[in-house]
Design an enzyme around this catalytic site. Structure first.
Site: not given
Ligand code: PEP
Length: 253
Positions: A10, A12, A96, A98, A168, A174, A214
């Site tokens: 991904n 991003k 996701h 985010e 996730e 991240g 991560s």
């Protein structure tokens, strides 16, 4: 039944089309002939065409990071499934964390997108995961289970087979903090149990469940060798060909 590993990147909101093309070329050289593992990369919308041209004829598949739940019309700034397909996309990341936290996408909306992706023959990568506060409150299993049930809501088993789940944990994305292989595997097993209840044990056994948060070239071996982890959704470490290729070539124990 042996499940084939899927290693997905991904990207991003990183890389211009020119930069994306460079990375895609490096990946083609490094892993473009690997068929033992499925490989997918998801650049930004503006890089899809360039990356698609580079990976054409290789074993690398193209993903998008989001998609509209609608077909066309007055939805300024949105991108439809047909537009993605036209750009060479086969997979789409949906829900996701985010998108959920920054753009306030909820389970109902995400479910609508999953259904749209399936109707258009795209592979939806449905992301689920708990926050740190939810984990510390002992609610991780129920939160993730609920996201899975709502993500698959109203989807018949024959179509649901094409959904890939990405677990996730929000606190691991991240941040450099990774779930321990044992904790990640336990959650993947829990997701499989939820799918067994929703559909059947055969369905759950065949489901592809990725870990994201991560994952990098140092911890991938341990995570990817866990029995319920079928691959990875990788952010930061997917932005460099060397680390992403190392994850794809993880050592099977
Ligand atoms: C992600 O973007 O889905 C992700 C897991 O990011 P990172 O690998 O950087 O934690």
């Amino acid at each position: 039944m042996a499940r084939k590993k899927l290693i997905a990147g991904n990207w991003k909101m990183n890389k211009t089309a020119v930069e994306a093309e460079v990375l895609a070329k490096e990946l083609v050289a490094a892993v473009g002939k690997i068929t033992e593992r499925d490989i997918m990369i998801a650049p930004t919308f503006t890089s899809l065409a360039a990356v698609s041209a580079v990976i054409k004829g290789t074993s690398i598949k193209l993903g998008a990071q989001n998609m509209s739940s609608e077909d066309s019309g007055a939805f300024t700034g949105e991108i439809s499934a047909d537009m993605l397909i036209g750009a060479g996309v086969s997979h789409v990341i949906l829900g996701h964390s985010e998108r959920r936290s920054i753009f306030k996408e909820d389970d109902t909306f995400i479910n609508k997108k999953v259904k749209k992706a399936l109707a258009k023959n795209l592979v939806p990568v449905l992301c689920v995961g708990e926050t740190l506060a939810e984990r510390e409150a002992g609610k991780a299993d129920s939160i993730v289970g609920d996201q899975v049930v709502k993500g698959y809501a109203g989807i018949p088993e024959a179509d649901a087979k094409r959904v890939v789940v990405a677990y996730e944990p929000v606190w691991a994305i991240g941040t450099g903090k990774t779930a321990t292989p044992a904790d990640a595997d336990a959650m993947h097993k829990h997701i499989r149990d939820v799918l067994a209840k929703t559909y059947s044990s055969t369905f759950a056994e065949a489901a592809i469940i990725l870990y994201g948060g991560s994952m990098n070239d140092k911890n991938a071996d341990e995570l990817l060798n866990m029995p319920n982890i079928d691959g990875g959704l990788i952010g930061g470490a997917a932005l460099k060909a060397e680390s992403f290729a190392r994850i794809i070539n993880y050592t099977k124990k």
